[in-house]
Design an enzyme around this catalytic site. Structure first.
Site, PDB file in Angstrom:
ATOM      1  N   ASP A 140       0.815  -1.221   0.000  1.00 40.86           N
ATOM      2  CA  ASP A 140       0.000   0.000   0.000  1.00 40.86           C
ATOM      3  C   ASP A 140       0.845   1.267   0.000  1.00 40.86           C
ATOM      4  O   ASP A 140       2.057   1.229   0.212  1.00 40.86           O
ATOM      5  CB  ASP A 140      -0.963  -0.011   1.200  1.00 40.86           C
ATOM      6  CG  ASP A 140      -0.297  -0.439   2.503  1.00 40.86           C
ATOM      7  OD1 ASP A 140       0.934  -0.434   2.564  1.00 40.86           O
ATOM      8  OD2 ASP A 140      -1.024  -0.774   3.445  1.00 40.86           O
ATOM      9  N   ASN A 183      -7.908  -2.573  14.022  1.00 44.60           N
ATOM     10  CA  ASN A 183      -9.297  -2.953  13.710  1.00 44.60           C
ATOM     11  C   ASN A 183      -9.345  -4.184  12.802  1.00 44.60           C
ATOM     12  O   ASN A 183     -10.368  -4.469  12.203  1.00 44.60           O
ATOM     13  CB  ASN A 183     -10.044  -1.778  13.071  1.00 44.60           C
ATOM     14  CG  ASN A 183      -9.403  -1.331  11.753  1.00 44.60           C
ATOM     15  OD1 ASN A 183      -8.423  -1.915  11.322  1.00 44.60           O
ATOM     16  ND2 ASN A 183      -9.964  -0.314  11.138  1.00 44.60           N
ATOM     17  N   HIS A 203      -7.481  -4.685  10.052  1.00 45.77           N
ATOM     18  CA  HIS A 203      -7.213  -4.510   8.623  1.00 45.77           C
ATOM     19  C   HIS A 203      -5.886  -5.135   8.215  1.00 45.77           C
ATOM     20  O   HIS A 203      -4.980  -5.293   9.031  1.00 45.77           O
ATOM     21  CB  HIS A 203      -7.321  -3.039   8.184  1.00 45.77           C
ATOM     22  CG  HIS A 203      -6.216  -2.128   8.606  1.00 45.77           C
ATOM     23  ND1 HIS A 203      -6.438  -0.958   9.305  1.00 45.77           N
ATOM     24  CD2 HIS A 203      -4.881  -2.177   8.407  1.00 45.77           C
ATOM     25  CE1 HIS A 203      -5.284  -0.341   9.505  1.00 45.77           C
ATOM     26  NE2 HIS A 203      -4.331  -1.063   8.976  1.00 45.77           N
TER      27      HIS A 203
HETATM   28  C1  GLP Z   1      -0.896   0.536   8.517  1.00 41.52           C
HETATM   29  C2  GLP Z   1      -0.462  -0.270   7.305  1.00 41.52           C
HETATM   30  C3  GLP Z   1      -0.617  -1.746   7.535  1.00 41.52           C
HETATM   31  C4  GLP Z   1      -0.023  -2.123   8.867  1.00 41.52           C
HETATM   32  C5  GLP Z   1      -0.770  -1.427   9.970  1.00 41.52           C
HETATM   33  C6  GLP Z   1      -0.227  -1.736  11.338  1.00 41.52           C
HETATM   34  O1  GLP Z   1      -2.233   0.889   8.486  1.00 41.52           O
HETATM   35  N1  GLP Z   1      -1.151   0.072   6.117  1.00 41.52           N
HETATM   36  O2  GLP Z   1      -0.018  -2.449   6.467  1.00 41.52           O
HETATM   37  O3  GLP Z   1      -0.070  -3.499   9.039  1.00 41.52           O
HETATM   38  O4  GLP Z   1      -0.693  -0.033   9.770  1.00 41.52           O
HETATM   39  O5  GLP Z   1       0.844  -0.898  11.623  1.00 41.52           O
HETATM   40  P1  GLP Z   1       1.889  -1.121  12.755  1.00 41.52           P
HETATM   41  O6  GLP Z   1       2.736  -2.264  12.322  1.00 41.52           O
HETATM   42  O7  GLP Z   1       2.682   0.157  12.814  1.00 41.52           O
HETATM   43  O8  GLP Z   1       1.145  -1.386  13.996  1.00 41.52           O
END
Ligand code: GLP
Length: 236
Positions: free
Chosen positions: A62, A128, A130
């Protein structure tokens, strides 16, 4: 789902490296990559290792809409900083956040993924539930899409920006249907703020309300958790 519980993210990084080494040994050529704080220890271990990706392809999940590659908050910048400057790939693809022609960017990215089937896909997990930037409600068969971020994701990611107003409100993301086509999936999650999403992903019903729950349908998923992220799981 194969679940590995580790002491801490540093240990998780070592386990993450092992999955990359195994995939390479089995001939993997296309690596789906993730950003966020979670995969940093895995990237650190990869950078210290003798793995060589100079003949391989990487495809990122992304990118924020509106951020260019030279913006320190962009995922392009992150990848350069944490991996590509140490371990270059033959080709590295990331959605182009500066392409505001949505249809054109989606078509371009779908084609890249169609031309380069992913062998190993690395994932983090949103609070959440995702994956990538596929927020709750995203259809399971989605391809690349442009997504409006939920307030919970904006809040969670605000820590990387000077203030919440600077967090982009939209992102391009590889869709769930494309993530599910990867041969192997490796998801990492650390910390108690992920525990609820981990429980829903592993033990909850398969529902678009929790995008990561779709991984229960994938034949080859490894999940690396620290004790805090695993703390709400019933079957340890
Ligand atoms: C973002 C990214 C995801 C990632 C998520 C969790 O929203 N788009 O790909 O997995 O955050 O982030 P973190 O690893 O900093 O908790």
């Amino acid at each position: 789902m194969k679940i590995i519980i580790v002491k801490d993210p540093i240990d998780g990084g070592k386990q993450g490296l092992k999955r990359f080494q195994k995939a390479k040994a089995n001939g993997a050529k296309v690596f789906g990559l993730a950003t966020g704080s979670t995969p940093i220890t895995t990237y650190k271990e990869i950078c210290k290792s003798d793995l060589d990706f100079s003949d391989d392809v990487s495809i990122n999940l992304d990118e924020y809409v509106g951020l260019s590659a030279d913006n320190p908050q962009s995922y392009h910048y992150y990848m350069q900083e944490h991996l590509f400057s140490y371990k270059p790939f033959k080709h590295s693809y990331i959605p182009d956040g500066t392409n505001l022609n949505t249809e054109n960017e989606i078509k371009r990215y779908n084609q890249i993924i169609a031309d380069n089937p992913i062998d190993l896909q690395l994932l983090g997990l949103g609070r959440n539930g995702h994956i990538g930037f596929n927020e709750p409600g995203t259809p399971f068969d989605s391809k690349t899409n442009r997504i409006k971020l939920t307030q919970s994701t904006i809040d969670a990611n605000a820590r990387f920006f000077d203030n919440e107003n600077e967090v982009p409100k939209e992102a391009y993301s590889m869709g769930i249907g494309l993530i599910m086509k990867a041969k192997h999936i490796l998801l990492e999650a650390y910390g108690k703020q992920k525990a609820q999403a981990v429980k829903a992903m592993v033990e909850g019903p398969i529902t678009t309300d929790v995008p990561a729950s779709v991984l229960q349908n994938h034949p080859d998923v490894t999940i690396i958790l620290d004790k805090l992220a695993a703390s709400l799981l019933e079957k340890k």
